[in-house]
Design a protein around this motif. Structure first.
Motif, mmCIF file in Angstrom:
data_model
loop_
_atom_site.group_PDB
_atom_site.id
_atom_site.type_symbol
_atom_site.label_atom_id
_atom_site.label_comp_id
_atom_site.label_asym_id
_atom_site.label_seq_id
_atom_site.Cartn_x
_atom_site.Cartn_y
_atom_site.Cartn_z
ATOM 1 N N LEU A 1 0.866 -1.172 0.000
ATOM 2 C CA LEU A 1 0.000 0.000 0.000
ATOM 3 C C LEU A 1 0.906 1.226 0.000
ATOM 4 O O LEU A 1 1.713 1.385 0.904
ATOM 5 N N VAL A 2 0.764 2.065 -1.009
ATOM 6 C CA VAL A 2 1.650 3.218 -1.155
ATOM 7 C C VAL A 2 0.815 4.487 -1.212
ATOM 8 O O VAL A 2 0.085 4.710 -2.177
ATOM 9 N N GLU A 3 0.963 5.311 -0.169
ATOM 10 C CA GLU A 3 0.211 6.557 -0.086
ATOM 11 C C GLU A 3 0.987 7.709 -0.708
ATOM 12 O O GLU A 3 2.216 7.696 -0.761
ATOM 13 N N SER A 4 0.226 8.712 -1.125
ATOM 14 C CA SER A 4 0.822 9.951 -1.612
ATOM 15 C C SER A 4 -0.186 11.076 -1.458
ATOM 16 O O SER A 4 -1.378 10.820 -1.208
ATOM 17 N N GLY A 5 0.282 12.301 -1.583
ATOM 18 C CA GLY A 5 -0.616 13.441 -1.613
ATOM 19 C C GLY A 5 -0.612 14.312 -0.382
ATOM 20 O O GLY A 5 -1.286 15.346 -0.355
ATOM 21 N N GLY A 6 0.122 13.936 0.648
ATOM 22 C CA GLY A 6 0.148 14.763 1.846
ATOM 23 C C GLY A 6 0.965 16.022 1.655
ATOM 24 O O GLY A 6 1.532 16.273 0.592
ATOM 25 N N GLY A 7 1.001 16.833 2.707
ATOM 26 C CA GLY A 7 1.791 18.057 2.656
ATOM 27 C C GLY A 7 1.290 19.073 3.654
ATOM 28 O O GLY A 7 0.526 18.748 4.562
ATOM 29 N N LEU A 8 1.713 20.321 3.461
ATOM 30 C CA LEU A 8 1.312 21.420 4.327
ATOM 31 C C LEU A 8 0.097 22.106 3.717
ATOM 32 O O LEU A 8 0.120 22.488 2.537
ATOM 33 N N CYS B 1 -3.881 6.192 -2.510
ATOM 34 C CA CYS B 1 -3.203 4.971 -2.069
ATOM 35 C C CYS B 1 -3.312 3.939 -3.183
ATOM 36 O O CYS B 1 -4.418 3.529 -3.541
ATOM 37 N N VAL B 2 -2.167 3.558 -3.717
ATOM 38 C CA VAL B 2 -2.120 2.522 -4.746
ATOM 39 C C VAL B 2 -1.808 1.187 -4.084
ATOM 40 O O VAL B 2 -0.833 1.079 -3.327
ATOM 41 N N ALA B 3 -2.644 0.202 -4.369
ATOM 42 C CA ALA B 3 -2.512 -1.115 -3.744
ATOM 43 C C ALA B 3 -2.035 -2.151 -4.748
ATOM 44 O O ALA B 3 -2.312 -2.062 -5.944
ATOM 45 N N SER B 4 -1.325 -3.153 -4.254
ATOM 46 C CA SER B 4 -0.885 -4.262 -5.090
ATOM 47 C C SER B 4 -0.674 -5.494 -4.223
ATOM 48 O O SER B 4 -0.591 -5.409 -2.996
ATOM 49 N N GLY B 5 -0.612 -6.646 -4.888
ATOM 50 C CA GLY B 5 -0.318 -7.885 -4.178
ATOM 51 C C GLY B 5 -1.534 -8.628 -3.660
ATOM 52 O O GLY B 5 -1.387 -9.656 -2.990
#
Length: 114
Positions: free
Chosen positions: A4-11, A22-26
Motif C-alpha cells: 500500500l503506497v500513499e501519496s498526496g500529503g503536505g502542508l 493509495c495505490v494497492a498491489s499484491g
C-alpha cells in the motif's frame, strides 16, 4: 506481497483541502475493504474512513461531511478527499486493508497550519 503506497500529503492552510491517494498491489483489490487511518503526535492510531467492495462508506464522526473516501478498482487505488481542514486533522495518514491480518502503508504526513 501486499503493498500500500500513499501519496498526496503536505502542508495545508486551515480551511484548505487536500486529496490523498493509495495505490494497492499484491492482492485482489476489488474484493477488499479499504480504509484510511491516521495518527496524530502523541495519540493512538485511529480509523478515519472505510469503503466496502460495493462502495459503501463509513466515517469517524469528526470527519463526517468534510472527508470523502472513494475507490477506483480499475486503478487499484483509493482516495481520501479532505476538505475544511483544521489543526486537529494534522497527522500521518495510513492506507489500510485487512487480509487475514491488518496491513498499512508507510503513511503520508498532512500538516494543517498557517
Amino acid at each position: 506481497q501486499v503493498q500500500l503506497v500513499e501519496s498526496g500529503g503536505g502542508l495545508v492552510q486551515p480551511g484548505g483541502s487536500v486529496r490523498l491517494s493509495c495505490v494497492a498491489s499484491g492482492f485482489t483489490f476489488s474484493r477488499s475493504v479499504m480504509g484510511w487511518y491516521r495518527q496524530a503526535p502523541g495519540k493512538q492510531r485511529e480509523l478515519v474512513a472505510t469503503i466496502s467492495t460495493g462502495g459503501s462508506t463509513n466515517y469517524q464522526d469528526s470527519v463526517k461531511g468534510r472527508f470523502i473516501i472513494s475507490r477506483d478498482n480499475a486503478k487499484n487505488t483509493i482516495y481520501l478527499q479532505m476538505n475544511s481542514l483544521n489543526a486537529e486533522d494534522t497527522a500521518i495518514y495510513y492506507c489500510y486493508t485487512y487480509i487475514g491480518r491488518p496491513y498499512w502503508g508507510q503513511g503520508t504526513q498532512v500538516t494543517v497550519s498557517s
